[in-house]
Write a protein that holds these residues in place. Structure first.
Motif, PDB file in Angstrom:
ATOM      1  N   GLN A  41      34.384  -6.505  60.077  1.00 27.81           N
ATOM      2  CA  GLN A  41      35.240  -6.128  59.008  1.00 27.81           C
ATOM      3  C   GLN A  41      35.454  -7.300  58.168  1.00 27.81           C
ATOM      4  O   GLN A  41      35.602  -7.244  57.009  1.00 27.81           O
ATOM      5  CB  GLN A  41      36.438  -5.305  59.258  1.00 27.81           C
ATOM      6  N   PHE A  42      35.848  -8.490  58.885  1.00 27.70           N
ATOM      7  CA  PHE A  42      36.206  -9.923  57.977  1.00 27.70           C
ATOM      8  C   PHE A  42      34.846 -10.411  57.742  1.00 27.70           C
ATOM      9  O   PHE A  42      34.395 -10.570  56.683  1.00 27.70           O
ATOM     10  CB  PHE A  42      37.211 -10.522  58.958  1.00 27.70           C
ATOM     11  N   LEU A  43      34.022 -10.981  58.910  1.00 25.44           N
ATOM     12  CA  LEU A  43      32.991 -12.034  58.559  1.00 25.44           C
ATOM     13  C   LEU A  43      31.825 -11.224  58.217  1.00 25.44           C
ATOM     14  O   LEU A  43      30.999 -11.819  57.304  1.00 25.44           O
ATOM     15  CB  LEU A  43      32.950 -12.853  59.714  1.00 25.44           C
ATOM     16  N   PHE A  44      31.289 -10.054  58.837  1.00 34.87           N
ATOM     17  CA  PHE A  44      29.960  -9.317  58.841  1.00 34.87           C
ATOM     18  C   PHE A  44      29.955  -8.822  57.354  1.00 34.87           C
ATOM     19  O   PHE A  44      28.926  -8.899  56.640  1.00 34.87           O
ATOM     20  CB  PHE A  44      29.581  -8.583  59.946  1.00 34.87           C
ATOM     21  N   ASP A  45      31.098  -8.243  57.070  1.00 33.40           N
ATOM     22  CA  ASP A  45      31.191  -7.001  56.148  1.00 33.40           C
ATOM     23  C   ASP A  45      31.270  -8.000  54.631  1.00 33.40           C
ATOM     24  O   ASP A  45      31.143  -7.627  53.453  1.00 33.40           O
ATOM     25  CB  ASP A  45      32.337  -6.109  55.972  1.00 33.40           C
ATOM     26  N   HIS A  46      32.184  -9.095  54.905  1.00 35.12           N
ATOM     27  CA  HIS A  46      32.688  -9.667  53.543  1.00 35.12           C
ATOM     28  C   HIS A  46      32.534 -11.108  53.512  1.00 35.12           C
ATOM     29  O   HIS A  46      32.875 -11.817  52.702  1.00 35.12           O
ATOM     30  CB  HIS A  46      34.231  -9.424  53.291  1.00 35.12           C
ATOM     31  N   GLY A  47      31.878 -11.716  54.578  1.00 36.72           N
ATOM     32  CA  GLY A  47      31.391 -13.175  54.487  1.00 36.72           C
ATOM     33  C   GLY A  47      30.695 -13.793  53.309  1.00 36.72           C
ATOM     34  O   GLY A  47      30.759 -14.980  53.037  1.00 36.72           O
TER      35      GLY A  47
END
Length: 170
Positions: A41-47
């Motif tokens: 949710q943090f890095l893969f989706d919004h990186g």
């Protein structure tokens, strides 16, 4: 390690050359020892979200420890998110029924039966961004938090008194 240090990985993900399974096993990310749910949710989706990177690039990712915690529903009522999306939670809260109906049906069923979300949102301690700030901030899951607020405050529908959330702190 900062969000901008992940640009090569995020570019491979964006180009379709890196699945989440490949992403999470990259040595730099595996070293963080974060739960898969947070990595996704943090890095893969919004990186690669420019506003997101700008808002959170000051944080050294190695200093964050994630715990699954129970948070009272009342704490979500005034919980802020980042400045780039500061009004979005309230916009979701205005029409929570819409935001539930555009999701897979199991999400609505779970919310109706349990009064909470199917997948815990991501919250961070605001001290990660400002040493003088207290409390929590919505990192990811603005829709979920907005729906909770709308159901609780506008529609007066059943909302569980407590909710599970992944909380990142220094």
């Amino acid at each position: 390690m900062k969000l901008t240090d992940l640009r090569p990985l995020v570019a491979r993900r964006r180009d379709g050359a890196l699945s989440f399974d490949g992403f999470r096993t990259e040595p730099t990310l595996a070293a963080l020892r974060w739960p898969d749910d947070v990595l996704e949710q943090f890095l893969f989706d919004h990186g690669d979200n420019t506003a997101f990177v700008k808002a959170y690039n000051t944080i050294d990712l190695h200093t964050i420890t994630w715990q699954l915690e129970t948070v009272p529903a009342a704490h979500f009522t005034g919980m802020p998110t980042g400045a780039s999306d500061e009004d979005c939670i309230e916009s979701y809260a205005e029409i929570p029924v819409h935001w539930v109906t555009v999701r897979p049906p199991q999400i609505a069923r779970h919310r109706d039966e349990h009064g909470t979300w199917l997948r815990p949102p991501l919250l961070i301690g605001r001290r990660l961004l400002d040493p003088d700030a207290a409390r929590l901030r919505v990192l990811e899951s603005r829709t979920r938090v907005g729906v909770l607020r709308g159901r609780r405050l506008r529609e007066h529908l059943y909302v569980a008194p407590q909710h599970r959330a992944r909380v990142g702190r220094q």
